[in-house]
Design a protein around this motif. Structure first.
Motif, PDB file in Angstrom:
ATOM      1  N   HIS A 193      32.981  32.940  44.884  1.00  8.64           N
ATOM      2  CA  HIS A 193      34.426  32.735  44.996  1.00  8.64           C
ATOM      3  C   HIS A 193      35.219  33.861  44.352  1.00  8.64           C
ATOM      4  O   HIS A 193      36.458  33.836  44.372  1.00  8.64           O
ATOM      5  CB  HIS A 193      34.810  31.407  44.346  1.00  8.64           C
ATOM      6  N   TYR A 216      39.884  31.342  34.069  1.00 11.65           N
ATOM      7  CA  TYR A 216      40.602  31.161  35.324  1.00 11.65           C
ATOM      8  C   TYR A 216      42.080  30.899  35.037  1.00 11.65           C
ATOM      9  O   TYR A 216      42.415  30.090  34.155  1.00 11.65           O
ATOM     10  CB  TYR A 216      40.011  30.005  36.114  1.00 11.65           C
ATOM     11  N   SER A 218      45.790  30.082  37.100  1.00  9.31           N
ATOM     12  CA  SER A 218      46.469  29.745  38.348  1.00  9.31           C
ATOM     13  C   SER A 218      47.874  29.255  38.051  1.00  9.31           C
ATOM     14  O   SER A 218      48.053  28.289  37.295  1.00  9.31           O
ATOM     15  CB  SER A 218      45.703  28.677  39.129  1.00  9.31           C
ATOM     16  N   ARG A 221      48.137  25.716  40.046  1.00 11.72           N
ATOM     17  CA  ARG A 221      47.273  24.585  39.702  1.00 11.72           C
ATOM     18  C   ARG A 221      46.955  24.497  38.218  1.00 11.72           C
ATOM     19  O   ARG A 221      46.314  23.548  37.776  1.00 11.72           O
ATOM     20  CB  ARG A 221      45.959  24.688  40.485  1.00 11.72           C
ATOM     21  N   TYR A 226      44.620  23.210  29.590  1.00  9.49           N
ATOM     22  CA  TYR A 226      43.251  23.212  30.096  1.00  9.49           C
ATOM     23  C   TYR A 226      42.426  24.269  29.361  1.00  9.49           C
ATOM     24  O   TYR A 226      42.961  25.170  28.713  1.00  9.49           O
ATOM     25  CB  TYR A 226      43.226  23.505  31.595  1.00  9.49           C
ATOM     26  N   SER A 230      36.894  27.029  34.351  1.00  8.24           N
ATOM     27  CA  SER A 230      36.428  26.772  35.703  1.00  8.24           C
ATOM     28  C   SER A 230      37.620  26.796  36.654  1.00  8.24           C
ATOM     29  O   SER A 230      38.777  26.653  36.217  1.00  8.24           O
ATOM     30  CB  SER A 230      35.725  25.412  35.791  1.00  8.24           C
ATOM     31  N   PRO A 231      37.358  26.940  37.952  1.00 13.26           N
ATOM     32  CA  PRO A 231      38.467  26.893  38.908  1.00 13.26           C
ATOM     33  C   PRO A 231      39.169  25.540  38.925  1.00 13.26           C
ATOM     34  O   PRO A 231      40.318  25.447  39.362  1.00 13.26           O
ATOM     35  CB  PRO A 231      37.776  27.163  40.255  1.00 13.26           C
ATOM     36  N   GLU A 232      38.490  24.517  38.450  1.00 12.09           N
ATOM     37  CA  GLU A 232      39.082  23.181  38.432  1.00 12.09           C
ATOM     38  C   GLU A 232      39.951  22.949  37.196  1.00 12.09           C
ATOM     39  O   GLU A 232      40.725  21.983  37.153  1.00 12.09           O
ATOM     40  CB  GLU A 232      37.990  22.111  38.479  1.00 12.09           C
ATOM     41  N   SER A 233      39.840  23.807  36.191  1.00  8.36           N
ATOM     42  CA  SER A 233      40.634  23.608  34.971  1.00  8.36           C
ATOM     43  C   SER A 233      41.260  24.931  34.514  1.00  8.36           C
ATOM     44  O   SER A 233      41.045  25.373  33.391  1.00  8.36           O
ATOM     45  CB  SER A 233      39.748  23.038  33.858  1.00  8.36           C
ATOM     46  N   LYS A 256      44.303  33.626  40.434  1.00 12.98           N
ATOM     47  CA  LYS A 256      44.089  32.985  41.727  1.00 12.98           C
ATOM     48  C   LYS A 256      44.760  33.762  42.861  1.00 12.98           C
ATOM     49  O   LYS A 256      45.933  34.130  42.787  1.00 12.98           O
ATOM     50  CB  LYS A 256      44.616  31.551  41.717  1.00 12.98           C
TER      51      LYS A 256
END
Length: 624
Positions: A193, A216, A218, A221, A226, A230-233, A256
């Protein structure tokens, strides 16, 4: 006795005598033939013909089947065509009857071979590959799947392409062949990714170290509460992401794709571990829009003294970002004032710095590298960036400015419309503003394979000497200047460049039309360059400066001042950039060409607008 009876009958009034029978006796019918089976038979190619035969009968002679004479057999079933089988019989009185059957031998149709699965398959290294096989059928022979033969093998332990060939023959010897390509690929990367970790021709590929920390970020998002791991946090702000990086470690900050921030990278103070384990700031995610850093009226990234900044910032990679000075762009809704900010402003020492695939718009300088504090700047690579629309109102402005360095490579960048603004007061083109300005106090600088257009004055000035090779320059008042060093290096070369449409800085004494210029004392090699189609009508225009100290080889000069308009045997010397753009699917205008070139990035690369293809188009026109 007969005569007496006849006489009595006649005398007694018995009538006329009976008519005697016909001379040949009573009329007989001819024999009949009855075909067994169809009168028209279709035979497959190569199929053995078994004739069904016929029967024959006669009123007087009865069953005379055994008297039938058959002609036209055997049927040559390997030769397509129409054939006649003739049946003929005669009875005892010599009466004849015949019948015929038509046998059609078809053309042979080859078998049809179909692969199960795709013609191209991928298999992960060290996994199990099971061949999905193939099926085959034939109009004459039916299902031939069991007769399919496979050759070739796949070694799942070795990366690469392998071919499997499938073959089947029908009963007539016709053959069908299909090939499948099986590619053994590496196991999917956990970093797929992150674009910079994926191989892309012409771009640098990097992978995190085993103990790299990936942060990460963003804007859409993220949340600074956070952990960012990770891309989720992801965290939200650039400033928060920077704080999570560890100085001296191979940590990565990932922004991102497609997001925008109302801030740049700001003051930078952290280094990576080594040139093989650098600190990296780059993009992650899907899409074709670089993460955009709107730095307002400030620098996009600044490395300078003060504030506890180390003397050297080493082992840093800045890749795949969009730096935009929206606060000093008169066309932006966020415009406030024209400051002297830069996209990257580097004043401290370094031993390794890679700036690749970034977009810089609207700064005083897109990139400035200057060892103000004598801390040694070396190992700088600036490649595949897009640097556009630099301008200033109360200072000199360049697309790129480099001073007091040793060992700088500038390659495959795109420079357009640098050093001036078309309408903003005080930002008109001047002779002091260039796309690339390399001061005379640098050593070992190479400029190669860049696209440079619409500069205020010079496309490039390489004052200390060095290498200028394979660049494409169009619509610059002065395309190339080499020489006027402040140090002892005076050798240089200008090779394989294409220079088109030299124009003017402005009217009057601002007219130029200079192609390749260099200092009187430099030992220069000028070789294999094309200089063509000047736009300027300046009386001082020239294609290539001539000095006794220089060596000239195989240069082409065409329609650039007097004595240069002989087309010789050139195949097509009148080619234009508008023609090239139209051939590549553009609108056939200079603006369309520039728009397509400016759009180049790792995320959205168009090979039709690569410098290699552009140069070859014009070289072909001159038979080079």
């Amino acid at each position: 006795m007969y005569a007496i009876i006849l006489l009595i009958c006649t005398a007694c009034g018995g009538g006329n005598a009976p008519t005697p029978p016909p001379q040949g006796g009573p009329e007989k019918s001819p024999p009949e033939i009855t075909l067994l089976g169809d009168s028209n038979v279709e035979l497959r190619y190569g199929e053995e013909y078994q004739d069904a035969g016929a029967t024959a009968s006669d009123t007087e002679d009865g069953n005379i089947t055994d008297q039938i004479v058959t002609a036209g057999l055997p049927i040559p079933s390997t030769t397509p065509g129409d054939y006649i089988v003739q049946y003929q019989v005669s009875d005892s009185d010599g009466a004849e009857t015949s019948a015929k059957r038509t046998v059609i031998v078809r053309e042979n149709y080859p078998p049809v071979l179909s692969l199960n699965g795709g013609a191209s398959l991928e298999v992960i290294q060290s996994s199990v590959f099971k061949d999905p096989g193939a099926t085959a059928s034939d109009p004459e022979d039916g299902d031939l799947s069991a007769r399919v033969e496979v050759s070739g093998n796949v070694d799942v332990e070795k990366l690469g392409e392998y071919q499997l060939q499938y073959r089947v023959d029908d009963s007539a010897g016709e053959q069908a062949v299909e090939t499948r390509v099986v590619t053994v690929v590496a196991k999917p990367s956990p970093y797929a990714h992150i674009p910079i970790t994926n191989d892309k021709e012409g771009f640098t590929t990097l992978l995190p170290s085993s103990n790299s920390r990936l942060i990460y970020v963003s804007m859409t998002r993220g949340d600074d509460s956070y952990d960012g791991l990770s891309p989720e946090s992801p965290v939200k702000t650039i400033s928060r992401g920077k704080k999570l990086l560890r100085d001296g470690s191979p940590d990565w900050m990932l922004l991102k794709v497609g997001d925008s921030w109302p801030e740049g990278l700001g003051r930078w103070t952290k280094s990576g571990r080594s040139d093989r384990e650098p600190m990296v700031v780059t993009a992650y995610g899907e899409g074709n829009q670089r993460p955009r850093l709107e730095s307002g009226t400030r620098d996009g990234l600044r490395v300078s003294g003060g504030g506890g900044t180390p003397k050297t910032i080493n082992n840093l990679v800045i890749s795949g970002l969009h730096f935009y000075a929206n606060g000093r762009d008169p066309e932006s809704s966020n415009f406030s004032e024209v400051t002297n900010s830069r996209g990257i402003n580097w004043f401290r020492g370094t031993s390794f710095l890679l700036i690749e695939d970034n977009y810089f718009k609207g700064y005083k300088e897109g990139i400035q590298i200057d060892d103000l504090d004598d801390l040694n700047i070396s190992g700088v690579v600036i490649r595949k960036n897009v640097i556009v629309d630099s301008f200033a109102t109360d200072a000199h402005s360049q697309g790129m400015y480099v001073a007091k360095t040793e060992g700088v490579l500038i390659e495959e960048n795109i420079f357009d419309h640098n050093g001036w603004h078309g309408s903003f007061p005080g930002a008109q083109p001047t002779k002091f503003n260039h796309s690339i300005y390399i001061q005379g106090n640098n050593l070992n600088v190479e400029i190669r394979e860049n696209i440079i257009s619409r500069s205020s004055s010079h496309g490039m000035q390489l004052r200390p000497g060095g290498i200028i090779s394979e660049n494409f320059l169009i619509r610059n008042p002065i395309s190339i200047f080499l020489g006027r060093s402040d140090v002892d290096q005076f050798d240089g070369s200008v090779t394989g460049n294409i220079v088109l449409n030299g124009n003017d800085i402005g009217p009057g004494d601002m007219r130029r039309g200079w192609g390749i210029d260099f200092g009187r004392d430099i030992n220069a090699t000028i070789e294999n360059n094309i200089v063509a189609h000047v736009y300027s009508d300046s009386g001082s225009r020239f294609a290539i400066k001539e000095w006794a100290s220089a060596t000239y080889k195989n240069n082409v000069v065409y329609k650039w001042g007097e004595g240069t308009s002989d087309p010789k045997s050139y195949p097509d010397p009148e080619r234009t950039i508008e023609e090239y753009d139209a051939l590549m699917g553009g609108e056939g205008t200079f603006d369309s060409f520039i728009d397509n070139v400016r759009a180049q990035s790792r995320l959205d690369w168009n090979p039709d607008y690569s410098i290699e293809k552009i140069k070859q188009f014009f070289r072909n026109g001159f038979g080079s």
